[in-house]
Design a protein around this motif. Structure first.
Motif, mmCIF file in Angstrom:
data_model
loop_
_atom_site.group_PDB
_atom_site.id
_atom_site.type_symbol
_atom_site.label_atom_id
_atom_site.label_comp_id
_atom_site.label_asym_id
_atom_site.label_seq_id
_atom_site.Cartn_x
_atom_site.Cartn_y
_atom_site.Cartn_z
ATOM 1 N N ALA A 82 11.460 -74.668 106.319
ATOM 2 C CA ALA A 82 11.705 -75.989 106.906
ATOM 3 C C ALA A 82 10.875 -77.045 106.184
ATOM 4 O O ALA A 82 11.350 -78.141 105.921
ATOM 5 N N ALA A 83 9.631 -76.715 105.838
ATOM 6 C CA ALA A 83 8.782 -77.680 105.136
ATOM 7 C C ALA A 83 9.350 -77.981 103.752
ATOM 8 O O ALA A 83 9.297 -79.105 103.288
ATOM 9 N N LEU A 84 9.900 -76.995 103.085
ATOM 10 C CA LEU A 84 10.453 -77.202 101.745
ATOM 11 C C LEU A 84 11.760 -77.991 101.784
ATOM 12 O O LEU A 84 12.105 -78.653 100.813
ATOM 13 N N ASP A 85 12.501 -77.948 102.885
ATOM 14 C CA ASP A 85 13.789 -78.615 102.979
ATOM 15 C C ASP A 85 13.700 -80.040 103.516
ATOM 16 O O ASP A 85 14.694 -80.731 103.569
ATOM 17 N N GLU A 86 12.515 -80.495 103.914
ATOM 18 C CA GLU A 86 12.388 -81.828 104.486
ATOM 19 C C GLU A 86 12.650 -82.893 103.432
ATOM 20 O O GLU A 86 12.466 -82.673 102.238
ATOM 21 N N ASN A 87 13.059 -84.064 103.893
ATOM 22 C CA ASN A 87 13.248 -85.191 102.989
ATOM 23 C C ASN A 87 11.909 -85.587 102.379
ATOM 24 O O ASN A 87 10.870 -85.462 103.006
ATOM 25 N N LYS A 88 11.955 -86.064 101.157
ATOM 26 C CA LYS A 88 10.757 -86.521 100.473
ATOM 27 C C LYS A 88 10.754 -88.041 100.464
ATOM 28 O O LYS A 88 11.773 -88.659 100.182
ATOM 29 N N ILE A 103 17.087 -87.585 100.338
ATOM 30 C CA ILE A 103 17.711 -87.043 101.545
ATOM 31 C C ILE A 103 18.370 -85.728 101.137
ATOM 32 O O ILE A 103 19.399 -85.726 100.463
ATOM 33 N N ASP A 104 17.738 -84.624 101.521
ATOM 34 C CA ASP A 104 18.161 -83.297 101.081
ATOM 35 C C ASP A 104 19.589 -82.976 101.514
ATOM 36 O O ASP A 104 20.335 -82.365 100.760
ATOM 37 N N ASP A 105 19.982 -83.393 102.703
ATOM 38 C CA ASP A 105 21.327 -83.133 103.207
ATOM 39 C C ASP A 105 22.305 -84.067 102.494
ATOM 40 O O ASP A 105 22.470 -85.218 102.874
ATOM 41 N N GLY A 106 22.914 -83.590 101.424
ATOM 42 C CA GLY A 106 23.849 -84.393 100.640
ATOM 43 C C GLY A 106 23.280 -84.858 99.312
ATOM 44 O O GLY A 106 23.962 -85.508 98.535
ATOM 45 N N ASP A 107 22.022 -84.524 99.045
ATOM 46 C CA ASP A 107 21.349 -84.913 97.799
ATOM 47 C C ASP A 107 21.542 -86.396 97.484
ATOM 48 O O ASP A 107 22.086 -86.781 96.458
ATOM 49 N N GLY A 112 19.924 -104.169 103.977
ATOM 50 C CA GLY A 112 20.087 -102.727 103.866
ATOM 51 C C GLY A 112 19.448 -102.155 102.607
ATOM 52 O O GLY A 112 18.868 -102.868 101.795
ATOM 53 N N CYS A 113 19.580 -100.857 102.444
ATOM 54 C CA CYS A 113 19.015 -100.117 101.322
ATOM 55 C C CYS A 113 20.135 -99.718 100.370
ATOM 56 O O CYS A 113 21.296 -99.686 100.755
ATOM 57 N N ASP A 114 19.790 -99.415 99.137
ATOM 58 C CA ASP A 114 20.770 -98.943 98.168
ATOM 59 C C ASP A 114 20.615 -97.436 97.988
ATOM 60 O O ASP A 114 19.498 -96.909 98.015
ATOM 61 N N LYS A 115 21.748 -96.749 97.795
ATOM 62 C CA LYS A 115 21.753 -95.284 97.688
ATOM 63 C C LYS A 115 22.593 -94.833 96.496
ATOM 64 O O LYS A 115 23.561 -95.493 96.128
ATOM 65 N N LYS A 116 22.217 -93.677 95.958
ATOM 66 C CA LYS A 116 23.017 -92.976 94.951
ATOM 67 C C LYS A 116 22.839 -91.484 95.174
ATOM 68 O O LYS A 116 21.770 -91.034 95.574
ATOM 69 N N GLY A 117 23.870 -90.732 94.852
ATOM 70 C CA GLY A 117 23.806 -89.286 94.982
ATOM 71 C C GLY A 117 23.577 -88.611 93.641
ATOM 72 O O GLY A 117 24.029 -89.099 92.608
ATOM 73 N N TYR A 118 22.855 -87.491 93.682
ATOM 74 C CA TYR A 118 22.670 -86.647 92.496
ATOM 75 C C TYR A 118 22.313 -85.258 92.982
ATOM 76 O O TYR A 118 21.357 -85.084 93.758
ATOM 77 N N ASN A 119 23.073 -84.260 92.551
ATOM 78 C CA ASN A 119 22.843 -82.882 92.961
ATOM 79 C C ASN A 119 21.609 -82.329 92.252
ATOM 80 O O ASN A 119 21.582 -82.239 91.035
ATOM 81 N N ILE A 120 20.604 -81.968 93.034
ATOM 82 C CA ILE A 120 19.362 -81.409 92.496
ATOM 83 C C ILE A 120 19.506 -79.888 92.400
ATOM 84 O O ILE A 120 19.526 -79.204 93.415
ATOM 85 N N PRO A 121 19.606 -79.347 91.182
ATOM 86 C CA PRO A 121 19.693 -77.894 91.040
ATOM 87 C C PRO A 121 18.298 -77.253 91.033
ATOM 88 O O PRO A 121 17.282 -77.940 90.936
ATOM 89 N N ASN A 122 18.257 -75.937 91.114
ATOM 90 C CA ASN A 122 16.987 -75.208 91.080
ATOM 91 C C ASN A 122 16.438 -75.057 89.668
ATOM 92 O O ASN A 122 15.288 -74.694 89.491
ATOM 93 N N ALA A 123 17.252 -75.317 88.658
ATOM 94 C CA ALA A 123 16.878 -75.017 87.282
ATOM 95 C C ALA A 123 15.803 -75.949 86.719
ATOM 96 O O ALA A 123 15.106 -75.574 85.798
ATOM 97 N N SER A 167 6.297 -89.291 93.241
ATOM 98 C CA SER A 167 6.368 -88.128 94.130
ATOM 99 C C SER A 167 5.806 -86.920 93.382
ATOM 100 O O SER A 167 5.585 -86.963 92.176
ATOM 101 N N HIS A 168 5.629 -85.836 94.130
ATOM 102 C CA HIS A 168 5.326 -84.555 93.489
ATOM 103 C C HIS A 168 6.591 -84.091 92.774
ATOM 104 O O HIS A 168 7.704 -84.502 93.118
ATOM 105 N N TRP A 169 6.455 -83.225 91.803
ATOM 106 C CA TRP A 169 7.623 -82.619 91.150
ATOM 107 C C TRP A 169 8.283 -81.670 92.150
ATOM 108 O O TRP A 169 7.575 -80.974 92.898
ATOM 109 N N PHE A 170 9.607 -81.640 92.187
ATOM 110 C CA PHE A 170 10.314 -80.808 93.162
ATOM 111 C C PHE A 170 11.659 -80.372 92.603
ATOM 112 O O PHE A 170 12.141 -80.887 91.602
ATOM 113 N N ASN A 171 12.262 -79.417 93.269
ATOM 114 C CA ASN A 171 13.662 -79.013 93.076
ATOM 115 C C ASN A 171 14.127 -78.410 94.387
ATOM 116 O O ASN A 171 13.425 -78.432 95.368
ATOM 117 N N GLU A 172 15.354 -77.893 94.401
ATOM 118 C CA GLU A 172 15.850 -77.286 95.654
ATOM 119 C C GLU A 172 15.548 -75.841 95.597
ATOM 120 O O GLU A 172 15.853 -74.914 95.582
#
Length: 123
Positions: free
Chosen positions: A29-35, A49-53, A89-100, A118-123
């Motif tokens: 749960a801690a790893l899946d939280e939004n950053k 926002i992890d749900d939907g990248d 409002g805020c501006d948004k863009k999507g990008y799929n974060i892979p594990n690689a 931020s800290h370095w991260f992946n999914e």
């Protein structure tokens, strides 16, 4: 005596399994939280926002300057830039974060000053 020891061992193993499962769930749960990273003085934020990248950049102070966020892949390649300011409002863009790869969010106020990372991260 042998049966009692076996029962204690089985009960102990069951308790250990439950506790390990709880710890694993809490860690996941801690790893899946939004950053979120935030600029000082309430100037703005960038959120993954992890749900939907989705990446969201928000200018939160009406000071005549916007904020700009970037998503950077390990090695220094800029994946996307998002800016916000001058509108509601805020501006948004999507990008799929892979594990690689590892990724980092970077955010700065367009009026000057140091960036926030931020800290370095992946999914």
């Amino acid at each position: 005596m042998g049966k009692t020891f076996t029962r204690i061992a089985v009960a102990g193993a069951a308790v250990a399994a439950v506790l390990a499962g709880t710890a694993s769930t809490a860690q996941a749960a801690a790893l899946d939280e939004n950053k979120v990273i935030k600029l000082p003085e309430g100037r703005g934020s960038m959120t993954f926002i992890d749900d939907g990248d989705m990446f969201q950049v928000c200018d939160t102070k009406a000071d005549g300057h916007g904020v700009t966020g970037q998503l950077v892949r390990g090695g220094g390649a800029t994946i996307m830039t998002i800016d916000d300011g001058g509108d509601a409002g805020c501006d948004k863009k999507g990008y799929n974060i892979p594990n690689a790869n590892e990724y980092q969010m970077q955010l700065w106020w367009d009026g000057g000053g140091p960036a926030v990372y931020s800290h370095w991260f992946n999914e």
